[in-house]
Every structure is written in structure tokens, then in C-alpha cells.
Design a protein around this motif. Structure first.
Motif, PDB file in Angstrom:
ATOM      1  N   TRP A  97       0.821  -1.208   0.000  1.00 20.37           N
ATOM      2  CA  TRP A  97       0.000   0.000   0.000  1.00 20.37           C
ATOM      3  C   TRP A  97       0.854   1.256   0.000  1.00 20.37           C
ATOM      4  CZ3 TRP A  97      -4.672  -0.822   3.782  1.00 20.37           C
ATOM      5  CH2 TRP A  97      -5.504  -1.798   3.246  1.00 20.37           C
ATOM      6  N   LEU A  98       1.998   1.232   0.669  1.00 21.09           N
ATOM      7  CA  LEU A  98       2.861   2.409   0.692  1.00 21.09           C
ATOM      8  C   LEU A  98       3.560   2.622  -0.645  1.00 21.09           C
ATOM      9  CD1 LEU A  98       4.395   2.071   4.249  1.00 21.09           C
ATOM     10  CD2 LEU A  98       2.705   3.744   3.488  1.00 21.09           C
ATOM     11  N   ARG A  99       3.787   1.565  -1.385  1.00 24.53           N
ATOM     12  CA  ARG A  99       4.432   1.680  -2.703  1.00 24.53           C
ATOM     13  C   ARG A  99       3.444   2.051  -3.799  1.00 24.53           C
ATOM     14  NH1 ARG A  99       8.706  -3.299  -3.283  1.00 24.53           N
ATOM     15  NH2 ARG A  99      10.187  -2.526  -1.741  1.00 24.53           N
ATOM     16  N   ALA A 100       2.152   1.876  -3.550  1.00 25.76           N
ATOM     17  CA  ALA A 100       1.121   2.145  -4.560  1.00 25.76           C
ATOM     18  C   ALA A 100       1.076   3.636  -4.881  1.00 25.76           C
ATOM     19  CB  ALA A 100      -0.230   1.684  -4.042  1.00 25.76           C
ATOM     20  N   PRO A 101       0.697   3.986  -6.110  1.00 23.56           N
ATOM     21  CA  PRO A 101       0.572   5.406  -6.457  1.00 23.56           C
ATOM     22  C   PRO A 101      -0.502   6.081  -5.602  1.00 23.56           C
ATOM     23  CG  PRO A 101      -0.088   4.002  -8.294  1.00 23.56           C
ATOM     24  CD  PRO A 101       0.425   3.116  -7.220  1.00 23.56           C
ATOM     25  N   GLU A 102      -0.455   7.383  -5.534  1.00 29.73           N
ATOM     26  CA  GLU A 102      -1.316   8.149  -4.625  1.00 29.73           C
ATOM     27  C   GLU A 102      -2.807   7.887  -4.817  1.00 29.73           C
ATOM     28  OE1 GLU A 102      -2.190  10.409  -1.494  1.00 29.73           O
ATOM     29  OE2 GLU A 102      -0.168   9.942  -2.149  1.00 29.73           O
TER      30      GLU A 102
END
Length: 64
Positions: free
Chosen positions: A38-43
């Protein structure tokens, strides 16, 4: 509870509060791998699990 609200909460804990991925995992009950993903996913990404729909055991017999 996997929603955009939870995704926002995870990002807030990491970026604003400075918590580690492990601590976020402990506090939310999510796995560390999910937090990392989730932290690596785009905004604008949404948090959703993809689940294939499988026919039930009675699927082949429903017509009769």
C-alpha cells in the motif's frame, strides 16, 4: 475493514507520524507485506483485494 479510509490511515501513520511498517502492521492488524504494498502504490490507488468468483458445488446441477 479494507477501504480507502484504511489506506489513508496507513499512509498517515507512515509519512506523518513516522511509524515503521512493523509498528503499523501491529496497530492495524494488516500484514507487513500489505502495508509495504500500500505504501508503494501510487497516490490515487484504491485498496482492494481481487477475488475470483468460483462456482459452488451445485453449479452444474442448478439448471435441473
Amino acid at each position: 475493514m479494507i477501504t480507502m479510509e484504511m489506506l489513508g490511515k496507513v499512509r498517515r501513520m507512515y509519512y506523518r507520524d513516522g511509524l515503521s511498517r512493523s509498528e503499523i502492521s501491529r496497530r492495524t492488524g494488516l500484514s507487513r507485506n500489505t502495508v509495504k504494498k500500500w505504501l508503494r502504490a501510487p497516490e490515487g490507488a484504491s485498496a482492494a483485494y481481487r477475488r475470483e468468483s468460483t462456482p459452488g458445488k451445485l453449479g452444474p446441477y442448478q439448471a435441473t
